[in-house]
Structure formats: structure tokens, C-alpha cells
Write a protein that holds these residues in place. Structure first.
Motif, PDB file in Angstrom:
ATOM      1  N   LYS A  86       0.168  12.545  -1.690  1.00 13.08           N
ATOM      2  CA  LYS A  86      -0.652  13.702  -1.342  1.00 13.08           C
ATOM      3  C   LYS A  86      -0.929  14.589  -2.557  1.00 13.08           C
ATOM      4  N   PHE A 111       0.853  -1.194   0.000  1.00 17.20           N
ATOM      5  CA  PHE A 111       0.000   0.000   0.000  1.00 17.20           C
ATOM      6  C   PHE A 111       0.881   1.232   0.000  1.00 17.20           C
ATOM      7  N   SER A 112       0.507   2.227  -0.807  1.00 21.76           N
ATOM      8  CA  SER A 112       1.215   3.494  -0.698  1.00 21.76           C
ATOM      9  C   SER A 112       0.279   4.661  -0.990  1.00 21.76           C
ATOM     10  N   GLY A 113       0.616   5.807  -0.446  1.00 19.49           N
ATOM     11  CA  GLY A 113      -0.225   6.986  -0.612  1.00 19.49           C
ATOM     12  C   GLY A 113       0.590   8.155  -1.128  1.00 19.49           C
ATOM     13  N   VAL A 136      -4.143  10.668  -1.172  1.00 20.05           N
ATOM     14  CA  VAL A 136      -4.525  10.919   0.217  1.00 20.05           C
ATOM     15  C   VAL A 136      -4.962  12.376   0.430  1.00 20.05           C
ATOM     16  N   HIS A 174      -4.977  13.800   3.953  1.00 16.86           N
ATOM     17  CA  HIS A 174      -3.677  14.269   4.435  1.00 16.86           C
ATOM     18  C   HIS A 174      -3.364  15.668   3.919  1.00 16.86           C
ATOM     19  N   ASP A 209      -4.536   4.174   7.135  1.00 16.86           N
ATOM     20  CA  ASP A 209      -4.440   3.838   5.705  1.00 16.86           C
ATOM     21  C   ASP A 209      -3.793   2.464   5.538  1.00 16.86           C
ATOM     22  N   ILE A 210      -2.710   2.295   6.260  1.00 11.55           N
ATOM     23  CA  ILE A 210      -1.899   1.090   6.085  1.00 11.55           C
ATOM     24  C   ILE A 210      -2.601  -0.136   6.664  1.00 11.55           C
ATOM     25  N   GLN A 228       9.440   8.927   5.615  1.00  9.52           N
ATOM     26  CA  GLN A 228       8.200   8.338   6.116  1.00  9.52           C
ATOM     27  C   GLN A 228       8.448   7.108   6.979  1.00  9.52           C
ATOM     28  N   VAL A 239       5.061  -1.428   2.947  1.00 12.56           N
ATOM     29  CA  VAL A 239       4.813  -0.037   2.588  1.00 12.56           C
ATOM     30  C   VAL A 239       6.098   0.544   1.975  1.00 12.56           C
ATOM     31  N   MET A 259      -2.322   8.063   8.684  1.00  4.32           N
ATOM     32  CA  MET A 259      -1.479   7.230   7.823  1.00  4.32           C
ATOM     33  C   MET A 259      -1.418   5.788   8.332  1.00  4.32           C
ATOM     34  N   TYR A 292      -1.850  13.601  11.899  1.00  2.00           N
ATOM     35  CA  TYR A 292      -1.558  13.070  10.573  1.00  2.00           C
ATOM     36  C   TYR A 292      -0.986  11.641  10.591  1.00  2.00           C
ATOM     37  N   VAL A 342       8.301   3.291   1.021  1.00  7.57           N
ATOM     38  CA  VAL A 342       8.348   4.717   1.356  1.00  7.57           C
ATOM     39  C   VAL A 342       9.766   5.252   1.261  1.00  7.57           C
TER      40      VAL A 342
HETATM   41  N1  TRP Z   1       2.491  10.640   4.510  1.00 12.07           N
HETATM   42  C1  TRP Z   1       2.904  10.228   3.197  1.00 12.07           C
HETATM   43  C2  TRP Z   1       3.745  11.357   2.567  1.00 12.07           C
HETATM   44  O1  TRP Z   1       3.683  12.489   3.001  1.00 12.07           O
HETATM   45  C3  TRP Z   1       1.733   9.927   2.306  1.00 12.07           C
HETATM   46  C4  TRP Z   1       0.932   8.788   2.838  1.00 12.07           C
HETATM   47  C5  TRP Z   1      -0.283   8.865   3.454  1.00 12.07           C
HETATM   48  C6  TRP Z   1       1.286   7.409   2.798  1.00 12.07           C
HETATM   49  N2  TRP Z   1      -0.744   7.632   3.782  1.00 12.07           N
HETATM   50  C7  TRP Z   1       0.200   6.719   3.420  1.00 12.07           C
HETATM   51  C8  TRP Z   1       2.390   6.702   2.316  1.00 12.07           C
HETATM   52  C9  TRP Z   1       0.233   5.324   3.582  1.00 12.07           C
HETATM   53  C10 TRP Z   1       2.430   5.322   2.497  1.00 12.07           C
HETATM   54  C11 TRP Z   1       1.352   4.642   3.119  1.00 12.07           C
HETATM   55  O2  TRP Z   1       4.463  11.101   1.635  1.00 12.07           O
END
Ligand code: TRP
Length: 344
Positions: free
Chosen positions: A9, A5-7, A48, A51, A145-146, A160, A154, A142, A138, A156
Motif C-alpha cells: 500500500k 503475487f503480492s501487493g 495497491v 487499497h 488482486d490475487i 494478511q 501469496v 485483495m 477491502y 504475506v
Molecule cells: N492488504 C495488504 C496489506 O495491507 C496489501 C495487499 C493488497 C496485498 N492486495 C494484495 C497483499 C494482494 C498480497 C496480495 O498489506
């Protein structure tokens, strides 16, 4: 395969640094195409937006940049039959699990987060007071999310790492207090393809275009702009095209960019331009970047002309994500003792 999983912004426009650093890796990490029925959702990617509102924001801009980022990720090559892409706020479980986990994570843990410490150190005392509760919280969003997707890995960047550690700590604590509920994730640090630096300040990472318009190449910049920015990139004294981050940060950055977009190794690039002048090299870098971005820009234009299709894909993604997240949320609320709601 382990679920990933990855996010990302939706703030600012995507630049070459984001693209070469993170997004291209996401695209390459997608498993082979599956039929929709057999889809395993092993690679989950999330825009996200919740976020993005931890710092002051403009509503119209947020809507726009969320859609633009989703479009960009599709243009970059996230494919419907190989991964899941959705917008965070479309899946209500994220906000709900955050509340539950707010009551498991501690104040001290969050206060020790580097991002919070940095931000509060940079601001004066009065300004710290006006940072939002959401900004402080924040990391727990996150974590949610994970954990909501039984995520194993994850991917990153270094910045992170601490947040993924928190996800592990919270998952382990929850499991030991309430019984086995969450998969304990781990951070993976894929080899950095390219560390793209600002063209004007090669000691700083390429970041927001607002901060350094001339130093930042946007994925959607037209060829003229790309050429202009690369031609005016800071180079170093001397005339050798040699990779040396300390002595020649500007030239080294251009070498890495050229290598990343053409697939050449640093040694190859040095050899190719041995004895050539900076000016000749810069023209070659600009051409290579333009060619590299051309297909992404073309796909972006196509998708942007059909926002309905982008929104349809996001809706499918949100449904699929909800189907994965809701049972995990139910597992957690039940374990925590919240009274299950029976149907009327
Ligand atoms: N906080 C991460 C960033 O600023 C973005 C993010 C949000 C994220 N939720 C996540 C990354 C879950 C990995 C998994 O880059």
C-alpha cells in the motif's frame, strides 16, 4: 515455478521495517533475468493504490506516495526483466472483478475479518458508522488482486493470512457454482528475515513515522538522521549486548537490525560485541545501516531525477498486467453468465 503475487500500500514513507521485512524478500524472490520475450511473469508486484483510499486520504499526497513507492521498489531492486511491477488502478480489471466477487463473498465473512473487527472495536459507535463501504470491502479487492493473475502463492505476513484464506474460500465457491474458473491460491509465509521493532518502543513493530518519528528509520533518511535515531534508541538496564527479546527488547532489536543489514547471525553479533559498551555498539549499528541503505538511496535519487522513466516502466507493467488479467476477468464474467459483448 509457481506464480507469486503480492501487493503493498502506498501509505507513509518506506521504513527499515518494511524494507527488511517484505521488500527485500520480494527483490530476492525474483526469478533469474529472462529476455522480455521469454518473460514468464512469475513474480508480480502491485502498488495497491485502491487499497490506500479505504481510509480518508489527500489526493495530492496519494499521487505523490504512489509514485514514490513505485520508485522505491525499483530502487530496491525490482527489475523489469525479472518481475512485473504496476499500479493497481492502472488495471481496470481489479475494480471490475471486485464487483463480481462482492456478489459471491458474504456480508458475514467480511464482518468477521480481524482488520474490520479491530478497527470497529477501536472506534466509537458513531465512528464505525462513518467507516467507508470500501474499508469494509477491502478484503474482496485483495481477493480480486490475487485471483486475477491465476496466482499460486501469496507471500504475506501473519496479519494478511485471513485475507488469503478468503481468497481461497471465494475461489472454491465460485468454481463450484460456476465451473472451474479460478486457480485456488495459498498463502506462503517466508521465514522472517528480521522483525524490526520501533527504536523508542521496542515492544511494538516499527510502523508509521508519523506515529513515532524518532523510533522509525526511513529508507531515505540521511546518515545524520539515522545516526541520531539509533543513538537515542531505547536500551535496557544492564550493559550486556545479548539477545533476549523479553529481558532486553531494545538491545535485541539493535542486534537483529545489525544482523539483518550485515548478514551476520545473532550469535556472531553477540560475539563481535562481547564486553563492548552500548555506545560503541550503537555507533556500529548506525554505520552499518547507513552503508546498507546507501546504494538504495543512490538508485532512488537517480530514478527520482527521471520520473518519466519510472512512469514508462509502470506503463509497460500495466500493459503486461492487463494482458494477463483481462482473459481471467473474461473467463469469470462468462462463467457467471454476464452477456459477452460482441464487437460492433
Ligand atoms: N492488504 C495488504 C496489506 O495491507 C496489501 C495487499 C493488497 C496485498 N492486495 C494484495 C497483499 C494482494 C498480497 C496480495 O498489506
Amino acid at each position: 515455478m509457481a506464480r507469486v503475487f503480492s501487493g503493498i500500500k502506498p501509505t507513509g514513507d518506506m521504513h527499515l521495517g518494511n524494507y527488511l521485512g517484505a521488500v527485500r524478500r520480494w527483490v530476492d524472490s525474483q526469478p533469474a533475468p529472462a529476455t522480455p520475450e521469454a518473460r514468464q511473469h512469475e513474480a508480480i508486484f502491485c502498488v495497491v493504490d485502491l487499497h490506500a483510499i479505504t481510509m480518508p486520504w489527500d489526493p495530492a499526497e496519494l499521487t505523490e506516495s504512489t509514485l514514490r513507492l513505485a520508485t522505491m521498489l525499483m530502487a530496491a531492486g525490482l527489475e523489469e526483466d525479472r518481475s512485473l511491477l504496476f499500479v493497481q488502478s492502472h488495471v481496470r480489471a481489479h475494480a471490475e472483478l471486485t464487483w463480481l466477487l462482492n456478489c459471491v463473498a458474504s456480508f458475514g465473512e467480511l464482518r468477521r475479518m480481524t482488520q474490520f473487527k479491530d478497527k470497529s472495536a477501536k472506534q466509537g459507535d458513531g465512528e464505525v458508522e462513518s467507516l467507508t463501504v470500501g474499508f469494509f470491502d477491502y478484503p474482496v479487492l485483495m481477493v480480486s488482486d490475487i485471483l486475477l493473475y491465476d496466482t499460486a502463492e501469496v507471500p504475506v505476513g501473519d496479519d494478511q493470512r485471513q485475507h488469503v484464506e478468503l481468497a481461497r474460500d471465494v475461489a472454491i465457491r465460485f468454481n463450484s457454482r460456476f465451473g472451474d474458473t479460478f486457480v485456488v491460491p495459498k498463502a506462503v509465509f517466508p521465514p522472517i528475515g528480521a522483525r524490526v521493532m520501533d527504536l523508542q518502543r521496542p515492544d511494538a513493530k516499527m510502523s508509521k513515522s508519523e506515529d513515532s518519528p524518532q523510533g522509525t528509520i526511513l529508507v531515505l533518511d540521511d546518515p545524520k538522521a539515522i545516526e541520531r535515531k539509533i543513538k537515542s534508541a531505547v536500551t535496557d538496564s544492564g550493559s550486556e549486548i545479548r539477545h533476549d527479546r523479553d529481558e532486553k527488547p531494545g538491545v535485541s532489536n539493535l542486534i537483529e537490525i545489525y544482523g539483518a543489514v550485515t548478514g551476520a547471525s545473532i550469535a556472531d553479533v553477540e560475539k563481535e560485541f562481547d564486553g563492548k559498551q552500548y555506545g560503541v555498539f550503537k555507533v556500529a549499528v548506525a554505520d552499518a545501516v547507513v552503508e546498507f541503505l546507501r546504494p538504495v538511496q543512490a538508485r532512488y535519487a537517480q530514478l527520482a531525477a527521471d520520473p518519466g522513466e519510472v512512469e514508462r516502466r509502470l506503463a509497460v507493467g500495466a500493459d503486461a498486467a492487463t494482458a494477463l488479467a483481462d482473459p481471467v476477468l473474461a473467463r469469470a464474467t462468462r462463467a457467471a453468465g454476464l452477456l459477452p459483448r460482441r464487437s460492433a
